[in-house]
Structures are given as structure tokens and as C-alpha cells.
Design a protein around this motif. Structure first.
Motif, PDB file in Angstrom:
ATOM      1  N   TYR A 117      49.075  90.064  28.064  1.00  0.00           N
ATOM      2  CA  TYR A 117      49.543  88.668  28.097  1.00  0.00           C
ATOM      3  C   TYR A 117      50.910  88.528  27.398  1.00  0.00           C
ATOM      4  N   TYR A 126      50.028  81.403  26.012  1.00  0.00           N
ATOM      5  CA  TYR A 126      49.355  82.393  25.166  1.00  0.00           C
ATOM      6  C   TYR A 126      49.936  83.792  25.394  1.00  0.00           C
ATOM      7  N   SER A 128      49.722  87.884  23.925  1.00  0.00           N
ATOM      8  CA  SER A 128      48.956  88.836  23.123  1.00  0.00           C
ATOM      9  C   SER A 128      48.646  90.034  24.010  1.00  0.00           C
ATOM     10  N   ALA A 161      48.898  81.146  18.478  1.00  0.00           N
ATOM     11  CA  ALA A 161      47.512  81.169  18.974  1.00  0.00           C
ATOM     12  C   ALA A 161      46.567  80.433  18.029  1.00  0.00           C
ATOM     13  N   GLU A 164      47.323  76.646  18.360  1.00  0.00           N
ATOM     14  CA  GLU A 164      46.924  76.166  19.687  1.00  0.00           C
ATOM     15  C   GLU A 164      45.412  75.979  19.719  1.00  0.00           C
ATOM     16  N   HIS A 165      44.702  76.958  19.149  1.00  0.00           N
ATOM     17  CA  HIS A 165      43.240  76.923  19.115  1.00  0.00           C
ATOM     18  C   HIS A 165      42.761  75.658  18.365  1.00  0.00           C
ATOM     19  N   SER A 189      55.811  78.183  22.537  1.00  0.00           N
ATOM     20  CA  SER A 189      55.540  79.585  22.848  1.00  0.00           C
ATOM     21  C   SER A 189      56.824  80.278  23.296  1.00  0.00           C
TER      22      SER A 189
END
Ligand code: 0O2
Length: 209
Positions: A117, A126, A128, A161, A164-165, A189
Motif C-alpha cells: 500500500y 492509507y 503501509s 494511520a 485516521e483510525h 496522506s
């Protein structure tokens, strides 16, 4: 009879927990060996920090139900690959790929799946690097294999991340706010990705001096 059945299920869950916990420890040990070797040879640490977790029984049950699969310890073992999770936070983007390559080339671990990603960010922004490794764990009665999901990301990607979570969970159901939040998170991002790139370029320049 029912009590015995409950005890059996409970024991199976404990066995699962022990297996996944051991697999996590093996991966963490190997990561620390890599990090210490880098530090010895190049006087720096590619890994900023490592986190790990085992999915909670509630979360395991929830995922099996969502996937329409039987809710048993065997089914969890056969159908889920993210019960054991290790998150590796790196300093630079190149470090992520260096760590991923070292794990891929490790002869004891079998690579099951990669999702990059970073090269292909998710539509929400996102970023990662995800990999699933089959890790052999040697018990007194033989070898058991446990999949471990490894997420490798920079400090900046981790910052995005985590927030965002949080925002995702806190979000009110207002569609207007949700839409603007989605756009702003995506913008963040992209900004963060630019910063990661700049940091990487500066690091390369300094190393060339
Ligand atoms: P938790 O609590 O972190 O475990 P799969 O069915 O598992 O093969 P999945 O779930 O889409 O398919 O796998 P993927 O895409 O590799 O993502 C799994 C994990 O990556 C998630 O686990 C998150 O930890 C993280 N992740 C993926 N997408 C996002 C995102 O958009 N934002 C954030 N913050 N994290 C993300 P879980 O199970 O969702 O949660």
C-alpha cells in the motif's frame, strides 16, 4: 458433558494464543537481530520501534461472523491470517523495503502474501507495506506453523494511520462532515508522503557526503 465441551474450546483458544504469541516473539527476535546488525555495521537503526498484538477473542469472533465462517478455534486457525500482528515502524522508506527483503529471504519464514500500500495506496490515503509470513514454531511435540501479519511503515505513515483510525471511530454519522474528513485525510496522506520522500532524499545526500 456441556462443561467438558466448553473446557475443550477454552483450552483450544489457549493453545492458539500460545502458538501465535510464540510466532510473534520469533519474528520480533529476528527483527531485533537485523536492527542490531545494521547498528553495528552502519551506526544507525532502521527500525524506530516494533509493536505487536494478538487479535482479541471478540475481534476473532466478529471477523469470522462477518466472513460467514464457522466460529470455532479450528476455523480461526484455518481462515484468519491476522490473529498475530507485528507492526514495524521504520525511519525511512528505503528501510521498509530493506526489512521486507530480509524477512522474505529468511529461509525459516515462508512468504504467503504481500500487499504494497506504499506503491499502491488505498483510496483513502492509507500507506503501509503488509506481508503475511508463515512462521514455524517448535513445540515439545513437533512443529506448528502460524501466519503472522507484518505491517511495515514509516513514522509518518504510522502517525497518519493512527489518527485516521481514531477519527474514523469518533466520526459522527453526519455525511457532510464525513465527506470533508475523507478529503482532508487524503490530502494529509499526500503531504506526509511528500515529507517522507524529502527525508529520504536528505538522508541519501548526507550519506553521500
Ligand atoms: P486491526 O485492529 O489493526 O487488526 P484480509 O481479509 O485480512 O486479508 P484486509 O483486512 O483488508 O483483508 O487486510 P489488509 O488490507 O492487509 O489490512 C489489514 C490491516 O491493515 C487492518 O487490520 C489495519 O490494521 C490496517 N489497515 C488497512 N487499511 C487501513 C486504513 O484504511 N486505515 C488504517 N488506519 N488502517 C488500515 P484490521 O483488522 O482492520 O484492524
Amino acid at each position: 458433558h456441556k462443561e467438558e465441551q466448553i473446557q475443550d474450546v477454552f483450552y483450544s483458544f489457549l493453545e492458539l494464543e500460545h502458538l501465535y504469541d510464540s510466532a510473534i516473539e520469533l519474528v520480533k527476535t529476528q527483527l531485533n537481530i537485523f536492527d542490531n546488525e545494521f547498528s553495528m555495521r552502519f551506526q544507525r537503526n532502521p527500525i524506530h520501534n516494533i509493536e505487536s498484538r494478538i487479535k482479541t477473542p471478540q475481534s476473532i469472533v466478529g471477523k469470522l461472523q462477518r466472513k460467514g465462517m464457522p466460529v470455532t478455534p479450528e476455523s480461526a486457525r484455518n481462515n484468519l491470517t491476522d490473529i498475530a500482528g507485528v507492526r514495524v515502524i521504520c525511519c525511512y522508506i528505503d528501510d521498509i523495503y530493506a526489512i521486507a527483503d530480509l524477512l522474505t529471504d529468511h529461509s525459516a519464514f515462508q512468504l504467503r502474501k504481500i500487499k504494497d500500500y506504499i506503491k499502491n495506496p488505498k483510496p483513502n490515503g492509507y500507506r503501509s507495506f503488509h506481508m503475511i509470513l508463515d512462521v514455524p514454531v517448535y513445540m515439545s511435540n513437533g512443529k506448528e506453523i502460524a501466519p503472522v501479519e507484518i505491517q511495515i511503515r514509516t513514522i509518518a505513515m504510522d502517525f497518519w494511520a493512527s489518527l485516521e483510525h481514531q477519527l474514523h471511530y469518533k466520526s459522527t454519522g453526519d455525511p457532510k462532515i464525513a465527506a470533508s474528513l475523507t478529503g482532508e485525510l487524503k490530502e494529509c496522506s499526500e503531504t506526509i508522503s511528500g515529507i517522507d520522500q524529502k527525508m529520504q532524499d536528505m538522508f541519501k545526500k548526507i550519506n553521500l557526503l
